[in-house]
Write a protein that holds these residues in place. Structure first.
Motif: not given
Ligand SMILES: Nc1ncnc2c1ncn2[C@@H]1O[C@H](COP(=O)(O)OP(=O)(O)OP(=O)(O)O)[C@@H](O)[C@H]1O
Length: 335
Positions: A161, A165, A169, A294, A319-320
Motif C-alpha cells: 500500500w 498509495q 494518488c 478505502c 478517500a485514498f
C-alpha cells in the motif's frame, strides 16, 4: 476509403475530414476524382529519417493501437548545445491511412494534452506535419521508466500500500486535474502510465474528448467507427455506445487501482458486459494490499451501472489520501 473517424458538428460546419486537409495544408475534396487523389495523399509513406528537417528518428519506443512512438533527436536544440536534445515523437499507424481524417486524431490528442500542465501528466511540445512525407506527428517529453503494466508483470500479487498509495494518488491527481480543465482521458489502463524517475506520468490522451463547451471547434471522435480502447477497462455504458464521461474514466482508473493492490484485474480481465452477465461484481473483495477504509470508495467506482458509480475522481483521491482510522476513532465510531 473508410468513413471519417470524427462526427461533423453541424451540417453547416465543415466535416472533420476537412481538418486532416487543414493539417496537411490541403483543401477537402468534393468530387470522386479528387477523393481518389486524396486517398493516395493520405497513404502514409515510409517514415523519413529526419522529420521537418529537425527531428532525427533514432529508434522505435513502442507501438499502440493508434500510433507508433519513436525516440528522436531534436537537431535544432542539439545545435544550440542542449546536452539532452531528445524527444518522443508519435505518428499514426499505417492502418489509419484509409481514414480521410486520421490526422485529426493526432491533432485532437495535441489539443487536449496541450491544455494540461501537471507534474503527473506527460508534457507535450508540439504538433507538426512533415511537408515532404505529409506525416503528421506529435513531439512529447521522452519518458524513461516502467509502465504500470510492466510493474504489475513483476508483481503478480500487487504492490504494498505504501507504494500503491503513492501511484494511485498521483494517477488520480492527474486525472482529477484533467477533468477540472474539461479534458477526459478515455483510455486509462496500466500501459498508459509510466513511473518516470521524477514521478508518475499519465499519457496517451489519443482517445480523449473535451467536456461540453471546452474546445468547441474540436471534432468529436465517432467511437462507433473507431473502437481502439481496451474493453476490460471500458465502463459498461461505453460498451453499450454511450460517450466517454468523467464516470467512464473513474471506472477505468478504479480497475487499475484494484490491479495495483491485488495483482489481478477486478473482473478476471473480462469486459464489464461479460462480467455483469456472470455477476462477478457479487464476488468482489477488498484487495489484499488495500486498507479496508478505502474499499467502499473503490467498490463504488467499480459499479457496472453508471447510476451507482456515484463517486468522482476528487472523492476517490480524498478517500485514498486518508490515513487509516485510529483505534480510538474506530471505538467511538468517528469514521
Ligand atoms: N512520451 C513517451 N516517452 C517514451 N515512450 C513513450 C512515450 N509515449 C508513448 N511511449 C511508448 O509508446 C507506446 C505507444 O504509445 P501510445 O500509448 O501513446 O500509443 P497508442 O497507439 O495511443 O497506444 P494505445 O494502444 O495504448 O492507445 C507506449 O506504450 C510507450 O511504450
Amino acid at each position: 476509403m473508410n468513413e471519417p473517424l470524427f462526427e461533423s458538428t453541424s451540417p453547416e460546419e465543415p466535416a472533420a475530414s476537412d481538418l486532416t486537409y487543414f493539417a496537411l495544408a490541403q483543401t477537402a475534396a468534393k468530387s470522386a476524382g479528387q477523393a481518389e487523389a486524396q486517398k493516395a495523399e493520405v497513404t502514409l509513406a515510409d517514415l523519413p529519417e529526419v522529420l521537418s528537417g529537425r527531428y532525427k528518428i533514432e529508434r522505435l519506443l513502442g507501438v499502440g493501437g493508434m500510433g507508433a512512438v519513436y525516440r528522436a533527436r531534436d537537431l535544432l536544440r542539439e545545435q544550440f548545445g542542449d546536452p539532452e536534445p531528445y524527444v518522443a515523437l508519435k505518428t499514426l499507424n499505417d492502418d489509419f491511412a484509409e481514414y480521410p481524417d486520421a490526422n485529426a486524431l493526432l491533432y485532437s490528442e495535441y489539443a487536449l494534452t496541450a491544455r494540461l500542465r501537471h507534474p503527473n501528466v506527460v508534457r507535450l511540445f508540439g504538433f507538426d506535419v512533415d511537408i515532404n512525407s505529409q506525416r503528421a506527428y506529435l513531439t512529447l517529453e521522452l519518458l524513461k521508466g516502467l509502465t504500470l503494466d510492466q510493474l504489475l508483470s513483476t508483481n503478480p500479487d500487487g504492490i504494498a500500500w505504501s507504494d500503491a498509495q503513492e501511484i494511485a494518488c498521483a494517477l488520480l491527481d492527474a486525472l482529477n486535474y484533467s477533468h477540472s480543465l474539461g479534458v477526459l482521458h478515455g483510455d486509462i489502463k496500466p500501459s498508459n502510465a509510466i513511473l518516470a524517475d521524477d514521478g508518475l506520468r499519465l499519457f496517451d490522451y489519443g482517445l480523449g474528448q473535451p467536456l461540453e463547451g471546452i474546445l468547441p471547434g474540436l471534432p468529436r471522435l465517432c467511437r462507433k467507427r473507431f473502437s481502439a480502447w481496451t474493453p476490460r477497462y471500458a465502463a459498461l455504458e461505453l460498451l453499450e455506445g454511450a460517450p466517454i464521461s468523467p464516470s467512464t474514466d473513474v471506472y477505468a482508473i478504479a480497475c487499475v487501482i484494484y490491479e495495483l493492490t491485488s495483482g489481478k484485474h477486478p473482473f478476471r480481465r473480462l469486459s464489464a458486459k461479460q462480467a455483469k452477465i456472470t455477476e462477478l461484481d457479487q464476488r468482489l473483495h477488498c484487495p489484499q494490499h488495500l486498507p479496508s477504509h478505502c474499499w467502499p470508495a473503490l467498490r463504488t467506482a467499480l459499479a457496472f451501472e453508471e447510476a451507482q458509480r456515484t463517486i468522482t475522481c476528487a472523492e476517490l483521491l480524498q478517500a485514498f489520501r486518508q490515513p487509516a482510522p485510529t483505534r480510538w476513532e474506530r471505538w467511538f465510531g468517528r469514521r
